[in-house]
Design an enzyme around this catalytic site. Structure first.
Site, PDB file in Angstrom:
ATOM      1  N   TYR A   1     -36.504  38.184  27.561  1.00  0.00           N
ATOM      2  CA  TYR A   1     -35.980  38.585  26.245  1.00  0.00           C
ATOM      3  C   TYR A   1     -35.004  37.522  25.737  1.00  0.00           C
ATOM      4  O   TYR A   1     -35.112  37.064  24.595  1.00  0.00           O
ATOM      5  CB  TYR A   1     -35.268  39.936  26.385  1.00  0.00           C
ATOM      6  CG  TYR A   1     -34.730  40.483  25.088  1.00  0.00           C
ATOM      7  CD1 TYR A   1     -35.488  41.334  24.300  1.00  0.00           C
ATOM      8  CD2 TYR A   1     -33.454  40.152  24.635  1.00  0.00           C
ATOM      9  CE1 TYR A   1     -35.006  41.844  23.108  1.00  0.00           C
ATOM     10  CE2 TYR A   1     -32.961  40.644  23.449  1.00  0.00           C
ATOM     11  CZ  TYR A   1     -33.742  41.494  22.690  1.00  0.00           C
ATOM     12  OH  TYR A   1     -33.252  41.980  21.503  1.00  0.00           O
TER      13      TYR A   1
ATOM     14  N   SER B   1     -33.520  54.138  26.784  1.00  0.00           N
ATOM     15  CA  SER B   1     -32.684  55.005  27.623  1.00  0.00           C
ATOM     16  C   SER B   1     -31.304  54.387  27.787  1.00  0.00           C
ATOM     17  O   SER B   1     -30.298  55.103  27.813  1.00  0.00           O
ATOM     18  CB  SER B   1     -33.342  55.260  28.980  1.00  0.00           C
ATOM     19  OG  SER B   1     -33.770  54.061  29.575  1.00  0.00           O
TER      20      SER B   1
ATOM     21  N   ASP C   1     -31.722  49.348  18.605  1.00  0.00           N
ATOM     22  CA  ASP C   1     -31.754  50.535  19.458  1.00  0.00           C
ATOM     23  C   ASP C   1     -30.504  51.387  19.276  1.00  0.00           C
ATOM     24  O   ASP C   1     -30.571  52.611  19.187  1.00  0.00           O
ATOM     25  CB  ASP C   1     -31.884  50.125  20.930  1.00  0.00           C
ATOM     26  CG  ASP C   1     -33.108  49.280  21.172  1.00  0.00           C
ATOM     27  OD1 ASP C   1     -33.994  49.272  20.296  1.00  0.00           O
ATOM     28  OD2 ASP C   1     -33.173  48.619  22.217  1.00  0.00           O
TER      29      ASP C   1
ATOM     30  N   LEU D   1     -37.932  53.169  25.811  1.00  0.00           N
ATOM     31  CA  LEU D   1     -37.600  54.136  24.755  1.00  0.00           C
ATOM     32  C   LEU D   1     -36.087  54.185  24.550  1.00  0.00           C
ATOM     33  O   LEU D   1     -35.535  55.184  24.092  1.00  0.00           O
ATOM     34  CB  LEU D   1     -38.150  55.521  25.104  1.00  0.00           C
ATOM     35  CG  LEU D   1     -39.672  55.590  25.241  1.00  0.00           C
ATOM     36  CD1 LEU D   1     -40.121  56.977  25.688  1.00  0.00           C
ATOM     37  CD2 LEU D   1     -40.360  55.223  23.916  1.00  0.00           C
TER      38      LEU D   1
ATOM     39  N   GLY E   1     -36.029  53.602  31.628  1.00  0.00           N
ATOM     40  CA  GLY E   1     -36.535  52.240  31.766  1.00  0.00           C
ATOM     41  C   GLY E   1     -37.944  52.050  31.228  1.00  0.00           C
ATOM     42  O   GLY E   1     -38.651  51.132  31.630  1.00  0.00           O
TER      43      GLY E   1
ATOM     44  N   HIS F   1     -38.856  42.484  17.915  1.00  0.00           N
ATOM     45  CA  HIS F   1     -38.296  41.126  18.037  1.00  0.00           C
ATOM     46  C   HIS F   1     -37.975  40.533  16.653  1.00  0.00           C
ATOM     47  O   HIS F   1     -37.990  39.314  16.488  1.00  0.00           O
ATOM     48  CB  HIS F   1     -39.220  40.224  18.861  1.00  0.00           C
ATOM     49  CG  HIS F   1     -39.322  40.706  20.284  1.00  0.00           C
ATOM     50  ND1 HIS F   1     -38.383  40.404  21.241  1.00  0.00           N
ATOM     51  CD2 HIS F   1     -40.213  41.524  20.899  1.00  0.00           C
ATOM     52  CE1 HIS F   1     -38.701  40.981  22.388  1.00  0.00           C
ATOM     53  NE2 HIS F   1     -39.817  41.676  22.204  1.00  0.00           N
ATOM     54  N   THR F   2     -37.719  41.389  15.707  1.00  0.00           N
ATOM     55  CA  THR F   2     -37.261  40.934  14.390  1.00  0.00           C
ATOM     56  C   THR F   2     -35.765  41.180  14.210  1.00  0.00           C
ATOM     57  O   THR F   2     -35.137  40.514  13.404  1.00  0.00           O
ATOM     58  CB  THR F   2     -38.011  41.675  13.263  1.00  0.00           C
ATOM     59  OG1 THR F   2     -38.040  43.064  13.597  1.00  0.00           O
ATOM     60  CG2 THR F   2     -39.421  41.168  13.095  1.00  0.00           C
ATOM     61  N   ASP F   3     -35.194  42.129  14.972  1.00  0.00           N
ATOM     62  CA  ASP F   3     -33.791  42.501  14.675  1.00  0.00           C
ATOM     63  C   ASP F   3     -32.836  41.335  14.908  1.00  0.00           C
ATOM     64  O   ASP F   3     -31.961  41.067  14.092  1.00  0.00           O
ATOM     65  CB  ASP F   3     -33.360  43.782  15.402  1.00  0.00           C
ATOM     66  CG  ASP F   3     -33.383  43.734  16.918  1.00  0.00           C
ATOM     67  OD1 ASP F   3     -33.906  42.744  17.490  1.00  0.00           O
ATOM     68  OD2 ASP F   3     -32.888  44.693  17.541  1.00  0.00           O
TER      69      ASP F   3
HETATM   70  C1  GLA Z   1     -35.065  45.692  22.787  1.00  0.00           C
HETATM   71  C2  GLA Z   1     -33.747  45.314  22.126  1.00  0.00           C
HETATM   72  C3  GLA Z   1     -33.819  45.469  20.608  1.00  0.00           C
HETATM   73  C4  GLA Z   1     -35.049  44.756  20.030  1.00  0.00           C
HETATM   74  C5  GLA Z   1     -36.304  45.135  20.830  1.00  0.00           C
HETATM   75  C6  GLA Z   1     -37.513  44.343  20.404  1.00  0.00           C
HETATM   76  O1  GLA Z   1     -35.320  47.058  22.627  1.00  0.00           O
HETATM   77  O2  GLA Z   1     -32.699  46.111  22.619  1.00  0.00           O
HETATM   78  O3  GLA Z   1     -32.632  44.986  20.018  1.00  0.00           O
HETATM   79  O4  GLA Z   1     -34.861  43.381  19.984  1.00  0.00           O
HETATM   80  O5  GLA Z   1     -36.124  44.958  22.222  1.00  0.00           O
HETATM   81  O6  GLA Z   1     -37.828  44.661  19.103  1.00  0.00           O
END
Ligand code: GLA
Length: 394
Positions: free
Chosen positions: A225, A129, A175, A127, A124, A36-38
């Site tokens: 989210y 997917s 991701d 990871l 799901g 949750h930093t991106d």
């Molecule tokens: C999901 C989102 C990423 C990131 C993570 C939490 O995987 O797709 O962009 O925010 O949650 O770090």
């Protein structure tokens, strides 16, 4: 993953009675630290893993996109003449439609296409997917249509697909970058503001990483989210107003500023900001610790990250907390944290190789005592990013 390409080609032939022209494979990822930093323009340290998604595809004269998902045993056929209709009954297909739509909206005509989807990544489970499916298809269309996108271009297009109404998750860039970018098997330290990257090689030796799938479904992932994301934006605006310092994102908030101005923030905004500010520090420290071969320190940061995600960001769940607590209490485990968006999904532990049997036993027992499903263990290794090739025999 290599054998999977062969399986996907064979499955394509079986389903469609012809040979595919292209194969693309994209890895899933485990985020080592920095969750949750991106989307706050901070730092992340994901690692592409040796589990992923494979696509086999060929053009057809039909005016349709035909897709078969081997592991689900489901097929869809979508006409490509007009707007591509979303598939509420086959949500997995929407990731492909979202990517196809991105190419179209950039002026590239879509050919009739048959695609076989396969892979060995748990679906799901947190990871990535979905990102690996998007990245694999974006790389495949890039190759097929000759659109000349770089790895970064593929990642950014895949992220735009995830943001589109076909999927509707306002994800950050982690991701898709993790799945598209690595040119060597290593973790990637990514600055989500500048998009600068640095490979972080894991120390050689007895250290190991294991992903533990809690089997708890990530039901809240989409809506909660997006709520977390807007809470961070609100916290940033409030801190900007209180401090008089221009702040583009929570990335710009220092620990000292949060100490001084944080008292004015309403909850849960203060807690959210506290997580993001401290997590950014942990990412940079953890990259250094791994590079220096200091596994105990890297593990300590893993565990501190979990506590912050659980307490301040409130994205953990009892299953993930139990995994983290049990792991930390097991001899030979350096640290453990939930990984990815949270609300279920996976944890990742950093441990000495020979501690794996004890960890597996301890976590299984803790789950059995609570009558939860048996968790799955996936020892993971770093992998390279997406690749796509044209088959010579096509
Ligand atoms: C999901 C989102 C990423 C990131 C993570 C939490 O995987 O797709 O962009 O925010 O949650 O770090």
């Amino acid at each position: 993953m290599t054998d999977l390409a062969g399986t996907a080609i064979a499955a394509y032939r079986k389903i469609y009675g012809a040979s595919p022209e292209f194969v693309a494979r994209a890895p899933g990822r485990v985020n080592l630290i920095g969750d949750h930093t991106d989307y706050n323009e901070g730092w992340v340290l994901p690692m592409a893993i040796n589990l992923g998604t494979v696509l086999a595809a060929a053009r057809t004269p039909n005016n349709a996109l035909e897709v078969h998902a081997r592991r689900m045993g489901e097929s869809v056929m979508v006409p490509i003449g007009g707007e591509l209709p979303a598939q509420p009954r086959a949500p997995w297909a929407n990731y492909l439609l979202a990517v196809a739509d991105q190419f179209r909206s950039r002026g590239h005509a879509l050919p009739g296409l048959r695609v076989l989807v396969d892979g060995d990544l748990p679906l799901g489970a947190g990871l990535s997917s979905s990102a690996s499916l998007e990245v694999a298809f974006a790389a495949l269309l890039n190759e097929m249509l000759g659109t000349g996108l770089s790895r970064r271009g593929v990642a950014l297009l895949a992220q735009a697909a995830e943001h589109s109404p076909y999927v509707g998750v306002q994800c950050g860039i982690m991701d898709q970058f993790a799945s598209a970018l690595p040119e060597e098997p290593a973790a990637v330290l990514l600055d989500c503001r500048t998009l600068a990257t640095r490979p972080v090689r894991l120390p050689a030796g007895d250290g190991a990483l294991v992903v533990i799938d809690s089997r708890r479904e990530r039901t809240l992932a989409g809506s909660a989210y997006n709520t977390r994301r807007s809470e961070c934006e609100e916290a940033c605006r409030a801190l900007e107003a209180a401090s008089g310092v221009p702040l583009a994102a929570l990335r710009d908030v220092t620990p000292a500023m949060l100490d001084e101005q944080g008292a004015g923030l309403r909850e849960p905004l203060l807690a959210r900001a506290r997580h993001v500010v401290s997590e950014n520090e942990r990412v940079l420290l953890c990259a250094e610790a791994l590079e220096a071969g200091n596994l105990p320190e890297a593990g300590r940061l893993f565990t501190a990250s979990h506590e912050s995600l659980a307490r301040d960001y409130e994205v953990s769940c009892p299953e993930l907390d139990t995994i983290a607590e049990t792991a930390v209490g097991t001899e030979g485990v350096h640290g453990c944290r939930m990984t990815g968006a949270g609300f279920g999904g996976c944890a990742v532990a950093l441990l000495e190789q020979d501690a794996l049997p004890a960890l597996r036993k301890a976590v299984r027992e803790a789950f059995a005592a609570r009558a939860w499903e048996v968790p799955h263990f996936h020892p993971v290794k770093p992998a390279c990013g997406v690749e796509c090739f044209r088959l010579e025999t096509a």
